[in-house]
Design a protein around this motif. Structure first.
Motif, PDB file in Angstrom:
ATOM      1  N   ARG A 190       2.237   6.252  -3.292  1.00 33.33           N
ATOM      2  CA  ARG A 190       3.338   7.172  -3.561  1.00 33.33           C
ATOM      3  C   ARG A 190       3.854   6.933  -4.984  1.00 33.33           C
ATOM      4  N   GLU A 191       4.878   6.127  -5.135  1.00 40.22           N
ATOM      5  CA  GLU A 191       5.446   5.876  -6.461  1.00 40.22           C
ATOM      6  C   GLU A 191       4.439   5.239  -7.412  1.00 40.22           C
ATOM      7  N   GLY A 192       3.549   4.421  -6.880  1.00 45.10           N
ATOM      8  CA  GLY A 192       2.610   3.697  -7.725  1.00 45.10           C
ATOM      9  C   GLY A 192       1.630   4.570  -8.484  1.00 45.10           C
ATOM     10  N   ARG A 193       1.484   5.804  -8.072  1.00 45.60           N
ATOM     11  CA  ARG A 193       0.571   6.703  -8.793  1.00 45.60           C
ATOM     12  C   ARG A 193       1.062   6.985 -10.212  1.00 45.60           C
ATOM     13  N   GLN A 194       2.344   6.781 -10.458  1.00 47.84           N
ATOM     14  CA  GLN A 194       2.865   7.000 -11.802  1.00 47.84           C
ATOM     15  C   GLN A 194       2.255   6.029 -12.815  1.00 47.84           C
ATOM     16  N   ARG A 195       1.733   4.923 -12.346  1.00 53.38           N
ATOM     17  CA  ARG A 195       1.132   3.953 -13.264  1.00 53.38           C
ATOM     18  C   ARG A 195      -0.058   4.540 -14.018  1.00 53.38           C
ATOM     19  N   LEU A 196      -0.714   5.523 -13.430  1.00 49.06           N
ATOM     20  CA  LEU A 196      -1.887   6.105 -14.076  1.00 49.06           C
ATOM     21  C   LEU A 196      -1.512   6.914 -15.316  1.00 49.06           C
ATOM     22  N   PHE A 197      -0.271   7.352 -15.395  1.00 50.84           N
ATOM     23  CA  PHE A 197       0.141   8.140 -16.559  1.00 50.84           C
ATOM     24  C   PHE A 197       0.427   7.267 -17.780  1.00 50.84           C
ATOM     25  N   ASP A 198       0.452   5.964 -17.564  1.00 52.86           N
ATOM     26  CA  ASP A 198       0.599   5.029 -18.681  1.00 52.86           C
ATOM     27  C   ASP A 198      -0.739   4.421 -19.073  1.00 52.86           C
ATOM     28  N   ALA A 199      -1.827   4.855 -18.418  1.00 50.22           N
ATOM     29  CA  ALA A 199      -3.145   4.272 -18.638  1.00 50.22           C
ATOM     30  C   ALA A 199      -3.910   5.062 -19.694  1.00 50.22           C
ATOM     31  N   ARG A 200      -4.983   4.470 -20.155  1.00 50.09           N
ATOM     32  CA  ARG A 200      -5.911   5.128 -21.077  1.00 50.09           C
ATOM     33  C   ARG A 200      -7.315   4.989 -20.511  1.00 50.09           C
ATOM     34  N   PRO A 201      -8.070   6.128 -20.387  1.00 48.47           N
ATOM     35  CA  PRO A 201      -7.633   7.504 -20.645  1.00 48.47           C
ATOM     36  C   PRO A 201      -6.489   7.914 -19.719  1.00 48.47           C
ATOM     37  N   TRP A 202      -5.679   8.833 -20.198  1.00 45.34           N
ATOM     38  CA  TRP A 202      -4.491   9.257 -19.483  1.00 45.34           C
ATOM     39  C   TRP A 202      -4.866   9.744 -18.078  1.00 45.34           C
ATOM     40  N   PHE A 207       0.822  -1.211   0.000  1.00 46.06           N
ATOM     41  CA  PHE A 207       0.000   0.000   0.000  1.00 46.06           C
ATOM     42  C   PHE A 207       0.855   1.260   0.000  1.00 46.06           C
ATOM     43  N   ALA A 208       1.889   1.309   0.817  1.00 40.56           N
ATOM     44  CA  ALA A 208       2.714   2.514   0.917  1.00 40.56           C
ATOM     45  C   ALA A 208       3.314   2.880  -0.439  1.00 40.56           C
ATOM     46  N   TRP A 209       3.768   1.892  -1.189  1.00 39.19           N
ATOM     47  CA  TRP A 209       4.313   2.151  -2.523  1.00 39.19           C
ATOM     48  C   TRP A 209       3.204   2.589  -3.477  1.00 39.19           C
ATOM     49  N   CYS A 210       2.053   1.975  -3.391  1.00 36.67           N
ATOM     50  CA  CYS A 210       0.960   2.273  -4.327  1.00 36.67           C
ATOM     51  C   CYS A 210       0.496   3.722  -4.233  1.00 36.67           C
TER      52      CYS A 210
END
Length: 247
Positions: free
Chosen positions: A129-141, A124-127
């Motif tokens: 914080r750093e894990g939020r970057q995964r949304l920038f590779d998603a569609r819709p952006w 959870f702690a990673w998700c």
């Protein structure tokens, strides 16, 4: 195609892990017509041709019109881009219900659900914080159906978009705590809002309680403080819009 006359008059539009399943179950009584499944996922369906949406396919998820208030509950609608705009195009008179839960507790519950499902493998702690970057590779952006633990909690932003599309009197905002602590009072407000007869107070129930298993994370004080800081400005916006906030 010619526009089909709207048959659905109310939608429980949010939020995920906020008590929408319990509310849908409470409404399953003779005075209300509900969809054949709780989450229809029509207005967030990116495979639809939104220039000419197939409302007949949407209406197929409901019984024949019989004069009762007719509705569904798909809690991603308040978060997913374009969903609220599509609802407004379908039925500008739609009655919306939004159940809000403390966004920190909501994020934690959301992560537990995805981890239990196997969609999530990270702590959870990673998700958050750093894990939020995964949304920038998603569609819709910038949006993701599974990993949006933090983003779904920006209620001020979501409510501002909703209230720009629908008059305030068409929107009922409740807290999940209110539904849990006094379901009779909360349900009376919902029934009045959608034009359904006021029935007897229901027996209290819990649905979709988090799965009991060994999770690799705990909700720490550091995680809570981190999320409170992220949400602070948005929570002030929420208070300005609906008169209350969390945390």
């Amino acid at each position: 195609m010619a526009k089909v006359a709207p048959r659905v008059s109310f939608i429980i539009a949010g939020v995920q892990k906020g008590g929408t399943t319990a509310l849908f179950d409470y409404l399953a009584e003779p005075g209300v017509a509900l969809s054949t499944v709780k989450e229809v996922h029509f207005f967030d369906d990116e495979s639809q041709n939104w220039g000419a949406p197939d409302y007949d396919a949407y209406h197929a998820r409901f019984g024949p019109p019989d004069g009762r208030p007719c509705g569904e509950a798909t809690p991603i609608y308040v978060y997913w881009p374009g969903s609220l705009e599509r609802i407004a195009a379908y039925n500008p008179a739609m009655r919306l219900i939004v159940l809000l839960r403390d966004p920190v507790a909501r994020a934690w519950s959301h992560w537990k659900m995805e981890y239990a499902r196997g969609a999530e493998t990270e702590r959870f702690a990673w998700c958050i914080r750093e894990g939020r970057q995964r949304l920038f590779d998603a569609r819709p952006w910038g949006h993701h159906r599974e990993f949006s633990y933090v983003e779904r909690g920006f209620y001020g932003e979501q409510m501002a978009r909703l209230l720009a599309l629908f008059p305030r009197e068409q929107v009922l905002v409740l807290t999940s705590d209110a539904l849990r602590e006094d379901p009779g009072a909360a349900l009376a407000k919902v029934r009045a809002h959608i034009g359904a007869p006021i029935g007897p107070a229901p027996a209290r129930r819990e649905v979709h309680v988090g799965r009991q298993m060994d999770y690799p994370s705990e909700l720490t004080a550091e995680d809570v403080a981190f999320l409170r800081r992220i949400y602070a400005t948005d929570q002030a916006r929420l208070r300005d819009l609906v008169g209350f906030s969390f945390g």
